[in-house]
Scaffold this active site. Structure first.
Site, PDB file in Angstrom:
ATOM      1  N   LYS A 252      91.805  24.102  65.119  1.00 42.30           N
ATOM      2  CA  LYS A 252      90.869  25.206  64.878  1.00 42.30           C
ATOM      3  C   LYS A 252      89.615  25.045  65.731  1.00 42.30           C
ATOM      4  CE  LYS A 252      87.971  22.620  62.274  1.00 42.30           C
ATOM      5  NZ  LYS A 252      86.508  22.484  62.294  1.00 42.30           N
TER       6      LYS A 252
ATOM      7  N   THR B 109      84.996  28.036  60.977  1.00 43.20           N
ATOM      8  CA  THR B 109      84.556  27.447  62.241  1.00 43.20           C
ATOM      9  C   THR B 109      84.358  28.494  63.327  1.00 43.20           C
ATOM     10  OG1 THR B 109      85.858  25.505  61.624  1.00 43.20           O
ATOM     11  CG2 THR B 109      85.011  25.557  63.849  1.00 43.20           C
TER      12      THR B 109
END
Length: 342
Positions: A190, A247
């Site tokens: 990610k 994120t």
């Protein structure tokens, strides 16, 4: 009170130490640099990495690894992934074979392509109890008691539940998962997609671009993760889509910030010199290219981000190349299996 240990006094390590300290544990927070340790003791605040958060009285800061690890009931490693092996080697003389080690680092070892839990087992033995903690967990929010959920994964249910019991609190909810591979892959990859999300924002693109990037990025994460042995469902959970969304959409994210500055025209070298934090996605992008080749997996977004980082490719050109790829079906893997009946 039960003694527990956190290795690494960056923002994340400090936040985790506070979570444990507020539960009443005696927490030993190992600090690499003596000057930082003295600052934490004096001001009870990590001014450099987690400003504005008071370090609870139960957290004892030390530069002495033996003091931190000896006779502890749990070790959580919150150092950068690049020094995981070094840390485990250093604590091995002081840790008992039954003391669980939790990796709170997200990344790979560059030279071996290994995940963090694999490194720990290589150094301490295959039978050593190991767990992984991962999820949409910004240190800035965890440190301020903003309600947060996370995942603890372990091959052994008893270990996952042991760590769950230690960390669970009214503001820090912990779920267990047996899929160590999937949780680690989700946490590491990610960061690469977050670099891309920052780039799109830096270029001034909109919500459509961000939604496409996250969705197709998640496809890449799941594609590689399942090839490496992860469970598809893990990538729909907190360590997958949850961590990805947090994120890629938050200015707390150092990976998003790095990408944003790349999109604004700064060089990677300049960005890394100006930050005092590790941008894990930069290192992970290099490793993932090797993993994609090893498992023969198509990862076009990750590959273009790699080219921007390491081959000085213009971010706008990378976007054009992604948009003009050969046409395909959204559910590529499904269509491959069922093409004759569609």
């Amino acid at each position: 009170m039960k003694k527990v240990t956190v290795l690494g006094a960056g923002g994340w390590g400090t936040a985790l130490a506070n979570v444990l300290g507020k539960k009443g544990f005696t927490v030993y927070l190992w600090v690499r640099r003596r000057e930082l340790c003295e600052e934490l003791i004096k001001f009870r605040e990590n001014i450099k990495y987690l400003p504005g958060v008071l370090i609870t009285a139960n957290v004892h800061c030390t530069t002495d690894l033996e003091e931190a690890v000896k006779d502890t009931n749990l070790v959580t490693v919150a150092t950068p992934s690049s020094v995981m092996r070094e840390m485990i080697k250093k604590i091995s003389p002081y840790i008992t074979p039954k003391t669980p080690v939790v990796s709170a680092a997200k990344g790979f070892e560059k030279t071996t392509l290994l995940r963090m839990s694999q490194i720990i087992k290589e150094e301490l033995g295959e039978e050593h109890p190991v767990a992984v903690l991962s999820g949409p967990n910004h240190a800035e929010e965890v440190g301020r008691d903003i309600p947060t959920a996370t995942v603890v994964a372990s091959e052994k249910r008893a270990i996952a539940e042991y760590v769950q019991d230690i960390y669970m609190s009214p503001k820090f909810r912990v779920y267990t998962n047996p899929d160590v591979v999937g949780v680690e892959i989700g946490g590491a990859l990610k960061n690469i997609i977050a670099l891309g999300a920052g780039i799109t924002d830096g270029l001034g693109y909109g919500d459509n671009s961000k939604a496409a990037l996250l969705t197709r990025g998640l496809t890449e994460i799941a594609r590689l993760g399942t090839a490496m042995g992860g469970d598809t469902m893990t990538f729909a959970g907190l360590a997958g889509v949850g961590d990805l969304v947090a994120t890629c959409t938050s200015k707390h994210s150092r990976n998003w910030n790095c990408g944003y500055q790349l999109g604004k025209g700064k060089t990677l070298e300049t960005i890394l010199k100006e930050t005092n934090k590790v941008v894990e996605g930069v290192k992970a992008a290099e490793v993932v290219q090797a993993l994609a080749d090893k498992y023969d997996i198509e990862m076009p977004i990750s590959r273009e981000i790699y080219k921007v980082l390491y081959e000085n490719k213009d971010p706008k050109e990378a976007v054009v190349d992604l948009m003009l790829r050969s046409k395909t079906h959204e559910m590529e893997e499904v269509v491959i299996r069922s093409r004759d009946n569609w």
